[in-house]
Design an enzyme around this catalytic site. Structure first.
Site, PDB file in Angstrom:
ATOM      1  CB  THR A  57      50.286  17.971  10.715  1.00 23.25           C
ATOM      2  OG1 THR A  57      50.097  17.402   9.427  1.00 23.25           O
ATOM      3  CG2 THR A  57      51.551  18.828  10.658  1.00 23.25           C
ATOM      4  CG  ASP A  58      49.875  13.171   8.121  1.00 25.82           C
ATOM      5  OD1 ASP A  58      49.782  14.389   7.832  1.00 25.82           O
ATOM      6  OD2 ASP A  58      49.179  12.298   7.571  1.00 25.82           O
ATOM      7  CD  GLU A  59      50.549  18.637   5.348  1.00 30.78           C
ATOM      8  OE1 GLU A  59      51.373  19.424   4.891  1.00 30.78           O
ATOM      9  OE2 GLU A  59      49.342  18.676   5.081  1.00 30.78           O
ATOM     10  CE1 TYR A 117      49.941  23.486   9.268  1.00 27.80           C
ATOM     11  CE2 TYR A 117      50.228  21.576   7.837  1.00 27.80           C
ATOM     12  CZ  TYR A 117      49.719  22.148   8.993  1.00 27.80           C
ATOM     13  OH  TYR A 117      49.016  21.382   9.886  1.00 27.80           O
ATOM     14  CE  LYS A 158      51.022  21.949  13.639  1.00 31.84           C
ATOM     15  NZ  LYS A 158      50.181  22.554  14.709  1.00 31.84           N
TER      16      LYS A 158
HETATM   17  P1  NAD Z   1      41.952  25.703  11.423  1.00 36.18           P
HETATM   18  O1  NAD Z   1      42.749  26.530  10.465  1.00 36.18           O
HETATM   19  O2  NAD Z   1      40.582  25.292  11.050  1.00 36.18           O
HETATM   20  O3  NAD Z   1      41.817  26.487  12.813  1.00 36.18           O
HETATM   21  C1  NAD Z   1      42.878  27.170  13.406  1.00 36.18           C
HETATM   22  C2  NAD Z   1      42.321  28.031  14.530  1.00 36.18           C
HETATM   23  O4  NAD Z   1      43.419  28.712  15.164  1.00 36.18           O
HETATM   24  C3  NAD Z   1      41.349  29.119  14.050  1.00 36.18           C
HETATM   25  O5  NAD Z   1      40.226  29.165  14.888  1.00 36.18           O
HETATM   26  C4  NAD Z   1      42.166  30.393  14.156  1.00 36.18           C
HETATM   27  O6  NAD Z   1      41.369  31.548  14.424  1.00 36.18           O
HETATM   28  C5  NAD Z   1      43.076  30.070  15.338  1.00 36.18           C
HETATM   29  N1  NAD Z   1      44.310  30.866  15.322  1.00 36.18           N
HETATM   30  C6  NAD Z   1      45.156  31.048  14.262  1.00 36.18           C
HETATM   31  N2  NAD Z   1      46.169  31.850  14.642  1.00 36.18           N
HETATM   32  C7  NAD Z   1      45.982  32.146  15.949  1.00 36.18           C
HETATM   33  C8  NAD Z   1      46.710  32.902  16.899  1.00 36.18           C
HETATM   34  N3  NAD Z   1      47.842  33.547  16.568  1.00 36.18           N
HETATM   35  N4  NAD Z   1      46.247  32.976  18.157  1.00 36.18           N
HETATM   36  C9  NAD Z   1      45.097  32.336  18.502  1.00 36.18           C
HETATM   37  N5  NAD Z   1      44.363  31.621  17.642  1.00 36.18           N
HETATM   38  C10 NAD Z   1      44.804  31.522  16.381  1.00 36.18           C
HETATM   39  O7  NAD Z   1      42.868  24.479  11.781  1.00 36.18           O
HETATM   40  P2  NAD Z   1      42.470  22.941  12.030  1.00 36.18           P
HETATM   41  O8  NAD Z   1      42.348  22.253  10.726  1.00 36.18           O
HETATM   42  O9  NAD Z   1      41.349  22.903  12.993  1.00 36.18           O
HETATM   43  O10 NAD Z   1      43.802  22.419  12.720  1.00 36.18           O
HETATM   44  C11 NAD Z   1      43.968  22.525  14.127  1.00 36.18           C
HETATM   45  C12 NAD Z   1      45.342  21.987  14.500  1.00 36.18           C
HETATM   46  O11 NAD Z   1      45.441  20.629  14.102  1.00 36.18           O
HETATM   47  C13 NAD Z   1      46.498  22.710  13.803  1.00 36.18           C
HETATM   48  O12 NAD Z   1      47.561  22.843  14.716  1.00 36.18           O
HETATM   49  C14 NAD Z   1      46.878  21.794  12.659  1.00 36.18           C
HETATM   50  O13 NAD Z   1      48.245  21.925  12.345  1.00 36.18           O
HETATM   51  C15 NAD Z   1      46.564  20.450  13.263  1.00 36.18           C
HETATM   52  N6  NAD Z   1      46.188  19.373  12.293  1.00 36.18           N
HETATM   53  C16 NAD Z   1      45.185  19.605  11.379  1.00 36.18           C
HETATM   54  C17 NAD Z   1      44.792  18.566  10.533  1.00 36.18           C
HETATM   55  C18 NAD Z   1      43.682  18.732   9.523  1.00 36.18           C
HETATM   56  O14 NAD Z   1      43.444  17.825   8.727  1.00 36.18           O
HETATM   57  N7  NAD Z   1      42.957  19.851   9.512  1.00 36.18           N
HETATM   58  C19 NAD Z   1      45.431  17.317  10.617  1.00 36.18           C
HETATM   59  C20 NAD Z   1      46.455  17.146  11.548  1.00 36.18           C
HETATM   60  C21 NAD Z   1      46.808  18.181  12.397  1.00 36.18           C
HETATM   61  O1  DAU Z   2      47.910  15.656   6.672  1.00 34.77           O
HETATM   62  C1  DAU Z   2      47.420  16.548   7.643  1.00 34.77           C
HETATM   63  C2  DAU Z   2      47.171  17.884   7.004  1.00 34.77           C
HETATM   64  O2  DAU Z   2      45.991  17.758   6.224  1.00 34.77           O
HETATM   65  C3  DAU Z   2      47.021  19.009   8.023  1.00 34.77           C
HETATM   66  O3  DAU Z   2      48.223  19.178   8.722  1.00 34.77           O
HETATM   67  C4  DAU Z   2      46.642  20.330   7.328  1.00 34.77           C
HETATM   68  O4  DAU Z   2      46.401  21.326   8.304  1.00 34.77           O
HETATM   69  C5  DAU Z   2      45.387  20.080   6.511  1.00 34.77           C
HETATM   70  O5  DAU Z   2      45.051  21.259   5.795  1.00 34.77           O
HETATM   71  C6  DAU Z   2      45.583  18.929   5.547  1.00 34.77           C
HETATM   72  O6  DAU Z   2      46.580  19.285   4.551  1.00 34.77           O
HETATM   73  P1  DAU Z   2      46.422  18.889   3.015  1.00 34.77           P
HETATM   74  O7  DAU Z   2      47.247  19.814   2.219  1.00 34.77           O
HETATM   75  O8  DAU Z   2      46.621  17.435   2.829  1.00 34.77           O
HETATM   76  O9  DAU Z   2      44.840  19.182   2.847  1.00 34.77           O
HETATM   77  P2  DAU Z   2      44.010  19.850   1.637  1.00 34.77           P
HETATM   78  O10 DAU Z   2      42.572  19.643   1.941  1.00 34.77           O
HETATM   79  O11 DAU Z   2      44.469  21.230   1.347  1.00 34.77           O
HETATM   80  O12 DAU Z   2      44.414  18.930   0.407  1.00 34.77           O
HETATM   81  C7  DAU Z   2      44.181  17.536   0.415  1.00 34.77           C
HETATM   82  C8  DAU Z   2      44.752  16.965  -0.872  1.00 34.77           C
HETATM   83  O13 DAU Z   2      43.962  17.452  -1.966  1.00 34.77           O
HETATM   84  C9  DAU Z   2      46.169  17.419  -1.155  1.00 34.77           C
HETATM   85  O14 DAU Z   2      46.859  16.357  -1.803  1.00 34.77           O
HETATM   86  C10 DAU Z   2      46.008  18.586  -2.130  1.00 34.77           C
HETATM   87  C11 DAU Z   2      44.757  18.203  -2.900  1.00 34.77           C
HETATM   88  N1  DAU Z   2      43.910  19.339  -3.348  1.00 34.77           N
HETATM   89  C12 DAU Z   2      43.565  20.276  -2.449  1.00 34.77           C
HETATM   90  C13 DAU Z   2      42.776  21.349  -2.819  1.00 34.77           C
HETATM   91  C14 DAU Z   2      42.388  22.413  -1.823  1.00 34.77           C
HETATM   92  C15 DAU Z   2      43.476  19.383  -4.663  1.00 34.77           C
HETATM   93  O15 DAU Z   2      43.787  18.494  -5.474  1.00 34.77           O
HETATM   94  N2  DAU Z   2      42.693  20.437  -5.027  1.00 34.77           N
HETATM   95  C16 DAU Z   2      42.344  21.425  -4.176  1.00 34.77           C
HETATM   96  O16 DAU Z   2      41.645  22.383  -4.608  1.00 34.77           O
END
Ligand code: NAD
Ligand code: DAU
Length: 365
Positions: free
Chosen positions: A146-148, A172, A176
């Site tokens: 992630t970019d975080e 988190y 990562k």
């Molecule tokens: P998600 O939370 O939707 O899915 C995570 C999956 O991992 C789920 O299916 C869960 O059951 C599985 N899991 C969790 N713990 C586990 C374990 N111990 N063993 C096996 N499986 C397990 O996550 P996502 O949003 O699809 O993100 C996927 C990946 O991409 C993550 O590594 C996250 O850090 C990264 N990422 C997410 C975003 C985003 O915007 N969602 C952006 C950048 C990077």
């Molecule tokens: O940047 C990549 C990340 O993006 C991934 O690594 C994470 O797995 C993914 O969950 C996401 O993280 P964020 O924290 O940015 O996503 P989220 O959807 O939780 O929140 C997006 C923005 O909105 C953040 O600035 C927090 C804000 N927010 C979120 C929620 C859930 C609100 O203002 N209200 C809310 O209820």
């Protein structure tokens, strides 16, 4: 020890790929993409089916001969060893993680366990498997991150590049960052062909309801408040999940082991503006909303602790070295996403379980 950084072309043999977290949001989109693009490849999904994992995300693939789903934990070394060996895996695409910042604030333990220990377990297991097979050239370990990990940008800062120093601010992102460092170390120490991707915020189908975009769409449909943290001026760089999957495909096929690639949507938007866009689209696309116009539901709530102000990705390297650019505009991507949620109530309604409501009360009380 030195290893060549030359791009090693992968053989034209079909891949045998293990996708961890393949029942989650991005993982399941990636599995759909891969099965469609490469029907001759063997695809094995390993997923623990935590609250965020959903086997229904993969329902259409269950009958395919080349597809296998295994429910299990990436921390289970015996299970991972067995799977890598019996499926003769050459490529790992590692998505499994605890992924929600708010949950990491409420309870960081699971984040350390899965994101750090789980990634370590996979790397160690894959290293032994790869060494036993005499270090095949076509092996890859794609670590999806992630970019975080780069922390928070000021308004005038240049977007994150691959050389931006790490500065994670939540449990988190710290977990990562730890896993990224392990993936990097396994290349430099053992020569294991790891590649890291750091991506911005994704959105699209199968996005679990607790994240901002699906939460907004679903709450509009239910006539519930739309919670905006703090002043709503935080910026995220939104990427359609299908574009992310194409980027990861390019990284697996053309990426160079040991390298990092930043992936982003070039769509920096303030949270409050994004929620207004979603409301406009919902007013247009969703019939008979309980509250109209849905903007009336916007409610400012207490800020997330340690809330990063701005994320933005400079994806020049992915463009110049992999030939990848995002195809979706934000407007088109959001429209498609809303249409998907409108057509898939049967997917998201069961996810608003008692457990989800308890989590919701804890965060938004
Ligand atoms: P998600 O939370 O939707 O899915 C995570 C999956 O991992 C789920 O299916 C869960 O059951 C599985 N899991 C969790 N713990 C586990 C374990 N111990 N063993 C096996 N499986 C397990 O996550 P996502 O949003 O699809 O993100 C996927 C990946 O991409 C993550 O590594 C996250 O850090 C990264 N990422 C997410 C975003 C985003 O915007 N969602 C952006 C950048 C990077
Ligand atoms: O940047 C990549 C990340 O993006 C991934 O690594 C994470 O797995 C993914 O969950 C996401 O993280 P964020 O924290 O940015 O996503 P989220 O959807 O939780 O929140 C997006 C923005 O909105 C953040 O600035 C927090 C804000 N927010 C979120 C929620 C859930 C609100 O203002 N209200 C809310 O209820």
């Amino acid at each position: 020890m030195k290893f060549s950084k030359q791009e090693q072309p992968l053989s034209s043999e079909p891949h045998r790929i293990l996708v961890t977290g393949g029942a989650g949001f991005i993982g399941s989109n990636f599995v759909h993409h891969w099965c469609k693009q490469y029907p001759d490849d063997r695809v094995v999904v390993l997923d623990a089916l935590t609250y965020a994992g959903n086997r229904n995300n993969l329902a259409e693939l269950e009958g395919l001969q080349n597809f296998r789903f295994v429910q299990g934990d990436i921390c289970d070394r015996v299970l991972v060893d067995t799977l890598l060996q019996e499926e003769a895996i050459d490529t790992v695409a590692h998505f499994a993680a605890e992924s929600h910042v708010d949950r990491s604030i409420l309870g960081p333990d699971a984040f350390i366990r899965t994101n750090v220990v789980g990634t370590f377990t996979l790397l160690e297991s894959f290293r032994h498997h790869w060494e036993r097979r005499n270090r095949p050239e076509n092996a890859r370990f794609l670590h999806v991150s992630t970019d975080e990990v780069y922390g928070s940008l000021d308004p005038d800062d240049h977007p994150f590049t691959e050389t931006t120093p790490y500065a994670p601010n939540s449990p988190y992102s710290a977990s990562k960052a730890g896993s990224d460092h392990l993936a990097r170390a396994y290349y430099h120490t053992y020569g294991l062909p790891t590649i890291i991707t750091n991506c911005s915020n994704n959105y699209g189908p199968y996005h679990f309801p607790e994240k901002l975009i699906p939460l907004t769409c679903i709450n509009v449909l239910l006539g519930k408040a739309l919670p905006i943290y703090g002043d709503g001026q935080n910026i995220r760089d939104w990427l359609y999940v299908g574009d992310h999957c194409r980027a990861l495909d390019a990284v697996i096929h053309r990426g160079v082991p040991s390298e990092t690639y930043n992936i982003g949507g070039n769509n920096e938007v303030k949270n409050i503006d994004l929620v207004h866009m979603l409301c406009e689209l919902m007013n247009e696309l969703a019939p008979h909303l309980p509250v109209h116009p849905s903007q009336k539901l916007i409610t400012f709530v207490k800020d997330r602790p340690g809330h990063d102000r701005r994320y933005a990705i400079d994806a020049t390297k992915a463009k110049t070295e992999l030939g990848w650019t995002p195809a979706e505009t934000l407007e088109r991507g959001l429209r498609q996403t809303i249409e998907w949620y409108l057509a898939h109530r049967d997917w998201w309604q069961p996810l608003l379980s008692e457990e989800y409501q308890a989590y919701y009360r804890q965060v938004y009380a």
